[in-house]
Design a protein around this motif. Structure first.
Motif, PDB file in Angstrom:
ATOM      1  N   SER A   1       0.828  -1.209   0.000  1.00  0.00           N
ATOM      2  CA  SER A   1       0.000   0.000   0.000  1.00  0.00           C
ATOM      3  C   SER A   1       0.859   1.256   0.000  1.00  0.00           C
ATOM      4  O   SER A   1       0.598   2.194  -0.771  1.00  0.00           O
ATOM      5  CB  SER A   1      -0.936   0.004   1.213  1.00  0.00           C
ATOM      6  OG  SER A   1      -0.202   0.029   2.422  1.00  0.00           O
ATOM      7  N   VAL A   2       1.896   1.284   0.848  1.00  0.00           N
ATOM      8  CA  VAL A   2       2.761   2.469   0.913  1.00  0.00           C
ATOM      9  C   VAL A   2       3.541   2.635  -0.389  1.00  0.00           C
ATOM     10  O   VAL A   2       3.689   3.749  -0.911  1.00  0.00           O
ATOM     11  CB  VAL A   2       3.717   2.371   2.115  1.00  0.00           C
ATOM     12  CG1 VAL A   2       4.722   3.527   2.108  1.00  0.00           C
ATOM     13  CG2 VAL A   2       2.934   2.385   3.423  1.00  0.00           C
ATOM     14  N   THR A   3       4.028   1.516  -0.942  1.00  0.00           N
ATOM     15  CA  THR A   3       4.763   1.576  -2.207  1.00  0.00           C
ATOM     16  C   THR A   3       3.855   2.039  -3.336  1.00  0.00           C
ATOM     17  O   THR A   3       4.249   2.869  -4.176  1.00  0.00           O
ATOM     18  CB  THR A   3       5.359   0.198  -2.553  1.00  0.00           C
ATOM     19  OG1 THR A   3       6.213  -0.229  -1.493  1.00  0.00           O
ATOM     20  CG2 THR A   3       6.163   0.263  -3.841  1.00  0.00           C
ATOM     21  N   ALA A   4       2.630   1.521  -3.383  1.00  0.00           N
ATOM     22  CA  ALA A   4       1.683   1.903  -4.432  1.00  0.00           C
ATOM     23  C   ALA A   4       1.374   3.390  -4.374  1.00  0.00           C
ATOM     24  O   ALA A   4       1.338   4.077  -5.408  1.00  0.00           O
ATOM     25  CB  ALA A   4       0.399   1.087  -4.300  1.00  0.00           C
ATOM     26  N   VAL A   5       1.175   3.910  -3.166  1.00  0.00           N
ATOM     27  CA  VAL A   5       0.909   5.344  -3.016  1.00  0.00           C
ATOM     28  C   VAL A   5       2.091   6.156  -3.519  1.00  0.00           C
ATOM     29  O   VAL A   5       1.926   7.151  -4.250  1.00  0.00           O
ATOM     30  CB  VAL A   5       0.603   5.688  -1.542  1.00  0.00           C
ATOM     31  CG1 VAL A   5       0.596   7.196  -1.335  1.00  0.00           C
ATOM     32  CG2 VAL A   5      -0.735   5.103  -1.114  1.00  0.00           C
ATOM     33  N   ALA A   6       3.315   5.743  -3.144  1.00  0.00           N
ATOM     34  CA  ALA A   6       4.514   6.476  -3.563  1.00  0.00           C
ATOM     35  C   ALA A   6       4.678   6.446  -5.083  1.00  0.00           C
ATOM     36  O   ALA A   6       4.991   7.473  -5.710  1.00  0.00           O
ATOM     37  CB  ALA A   6       5.748   5.894  -2.885  1.00  0.00           C
ATOM     38  N   VAL A   7       4.460   5.278  -5.682  1.00  0.00           N
ATOM     39  CA  VAL A   7       4.630   5.140  -7.134  1.00  0.00           C
ATOM     40  C   VAL A   7       3.607   5.978  -7.891  1.00  0.00           C
ATOM     41  O   VAL A   7       3.951   6.740  -8.817  1.00  0.00           O
ATOM     42  CB  VAL A   7       4.527   3.656  -7.549  1.00  0.00           C
ATOM     43  CG1 VAL A   7       4.449   3.533  -9.080  1.00  0.00           C
ATOM     44  CG2 VAL A   7       5.729   2.878  -7.028  1.00  0.00           C
TER      45      VAL A   7
END
Length: 586
Positions: free
Chosen positions: A215-221
């Motif tokens: 979730s955190v990676t998806a938001v950052a990307v």
């Protein structure tokens, strides 16, 4: 904001995760239990050198029968440390104070190496259930009891933050009553911790951490894709005065400097990893030192990547709000709501993405909270009931005590949430509170493992003086800040791009010279002050109050990094042959 409120898909994602959390506990506590009982019966019929809690079932519940796998334990270690405080606190810290905090990844890596060679071999050799068992072996039961109560105080005081932050995030994006959210968090966590013990906690941690990372990676990307690219990002960050990586200011009053982040970060992360029972319990759930080290290395790599990712999110948040500070514009009520606002305004139009992000926050919170419940229950049984009170409860009574303590913790944590609602900057507040006991605890364990002449009187004296000093500094600085006696070190924000009549918040001039100097210290220094005070005072007092005869110490109680300096008498219980002794003293 209203167009970005939670939708049906978001609620399905979030509720689904909560159901899976409880389901994992039910599986390991019920459906899978009869399989484990058969295995435990077979183990009980054979000869075993393992220590247990007087019952294989209790050992299974609290230690996973010391036969866990490296990867799940490593992920659980990350889950024990990472909470909503980390996910929401670090981006806010970067947004308000710049990127100097990013260098904390260096001490994180160094502490992993130090623990692997200095502290972990001692725990592994002694096969302790609780880290505080070591203190009774090295000193006496009084030192063990003091350290145990310190841990319980520290953990219980941390729990309300773990509950409050996910509730704050969900309240921001959905408008749901925060008290209702907090009750649901506690109920879900207590349920699966009660049912499944350590195995439920560890296996639940695995997929919760997967959800959190994803979730955190998806938001950052997605946020990066919607931005103007890396070049524009770092240009905006530099123009906004946030790109700070080499602030060599020697003043201990500056919040983030190169020295405070490196020294304070190393001391803080080492103290948590060495003395926190949630971490030690997981290392000891593995069958060998090699596997414990492997789990520590994987934890170090994973936590380094995650902290770096959270720091990067802070940069993305600054780029989006560089011309309109959300707090000044009234879009949020607390600094720590920056990330949820950023998520719903940046990727809120993607179905399920806000729900996935909040699921990640919840996963991190549930993981940390369940670890707290499980480890405090272990310390209560092993160090308070058995160690301090010298009682030997039966399996049935032990089970009742463990599960009652978990329920009590849940109630206590919920009630304490009401005391922290007005605090700002959860990352620094949590670090300050944790440092009160963590620094002192690391000093005590360091005395035991690295200072062979240290004795009970010296260690107790150093520990008591250290915790009084650390508590004085921590609470003194928090009170001074609450009274407005300390000037804010937040970097300037802009409201030029805000719609409507929004004015830049005015900074009130404060004469800090009138504040007691030690109350102005950066929160990074509280932990190392506790460590140094304990070690120096403890070593000196030990020298003048009949130091321990080094020849009488069992070498297993001392870190292997100084084994070569110990006399041969320390190795009498190891049954070494002459060749082995030569290798030790080589």
């Amino acid at each position: 904001m209203d167009s970005y409120r939670f939708g049906t898909v978001d609620y399905i994602v979030l509720v689904g995760m909560t159901i899976l959390s409880t389901g994992t506990g039910l599986y390991f506590g019920g459906i899978n239990k009869h399989i484990d009982d058969v295995e435990l019966t077979n183990i009980a019929k054979g000869k075993s050198l393992k220590q247990n809690f007087g019952s294989d079932k209790i050992d299974e519940y609290l230690m996973g029968s010391r036969n866990m796998n490296v990867v799940p334990v490593s992920i659980s270690l990350i889950g024990s440390f990472v909470s909503g405080v980390t996910i929401m606190g670090i981006p806010s810290e970067i947004y308000h104070y710049g990127t100097q905090y990013f260098l904390v990844i260096m001490p994180i890596i160094l502490q992993g190496i130090a623990i692997s060679y200095i502290y972990l071999p001692v725990y592994s050799a002694l096969k302790v259930h609780s880290a505080y068992q070591y203190l009774e072996m090295r000193f006496n039961s009084s030192v063990r009891t003091i350290a145990s109560f310190m841990f319980i105080f520290s953990t219980v005081s941390y729990m309300p933050f773990v509950i409050y932050v996910p509730a704050l995030a969900l309240n921001q994006v959905s408008g749901l009553n925060s008290h209702l959210i907090e009750v649901l968090i506690v109920l879900a966590c207590v349920s699966y911790t009660l049912m499944g013990g350590l195995k439920a906690v560890v296996h639940t941690d695995v997929w919760q951490m997967v959800v959190m990372f994803f979730s955190v990676t998806a938001v950052a990307v997605f946020a990066l894709l919607y931005s103007n690219g890396f070049g524009a990002l770092f240009e905006d960050v530099e123009k906004g005065g946030r790109l700070i990586l080499a602030n060599t200011n020697a003043s201990p009053y500056v919040r983030h400097t190169l020295w405070s982040v490196l020294i304070g970060g190393f001391s803080y992360w080492t103290s948590i990893n060495v003395t926190n029972q949630a971490m030690v319990q997981r290392y000891m759930s593995l069958p060998s030192l090699k596997k414990s080290r492997d789990s520590l290395y994987l934890f170090t790599v994973g936590i380094t990547i995650f902290v770096a990712l959270c720091c990067f999110l802070g940069l993305l948040i600054f780029e989006k709000y560089k011309d309109c500070d959300p707090l000044s514009a009234g879009l949020i009520a607390h600094d720590d709501q920056l990330l949820p606002l950023f998520v719903v305004e940046t990727v809120g139009h993607i179905y399920g993405m806000p729900g996935l992000f909040i699921a990640g926050i919840f996963g991190a919170g549930l993981s940390t909270l369940s670890s707290c419940f499980n480890t405090v229950a272990l310390v209560f049984l092993e160090d308070i009931v058995r160690g301090c009170l010298k009682l030997q409860p039966s399996e049935r009574v032990s089970t009742i005590l463990i599960k009652s303590s978990i329920v009590f913790q849940g109630v206590m944590a919920f009630l304490l949430v009401f005391l922290i609602r007005e605090l700002r900057g959860v990352l620094s507040v949590c670090n300050s509170i944790a440092s009160i006991t963590a620094g002192t605890a690391l000093g005590i364990f360091t005395l035991g493992m690295l200072v062979p002449w240290s004795n009970t009187v010296g260690t107790a004296t150093g520990g008591i003086i250290s915790i009084i000093l650390a508590a004085w500094l921590s609470f003194g600085s928090q009170i001074a800040a609450a009274l407005g006696q300390l000037s804010s070190q937040m970097l300037p924000v802009s409201v030029e791009g805000c719609l409507g009549n929004v004015t830049t918040p005015q900074k009130h001039w404060v004469d800090q010279e009138e504040v007691f100097p030690l109350y102005r210290l950066s929160y990074h220094w509280i932990n190392p002050i506790g460590v140094v005070t304990t070690v120096v005072v403890g070593a000196l007092v030990s020298l003048v109050t009949k130091p321990t005869d080094i020849k009488t110490i069992n070498s297993k109680l001392i870190s292997p990094v100084i084994h070569r300096f110990l006399p041969r008498e320390c190795f009498r219980d190891l049954h070494f042959n002459e060749e082995s002794l030569k290798k030790v003293f080589k």
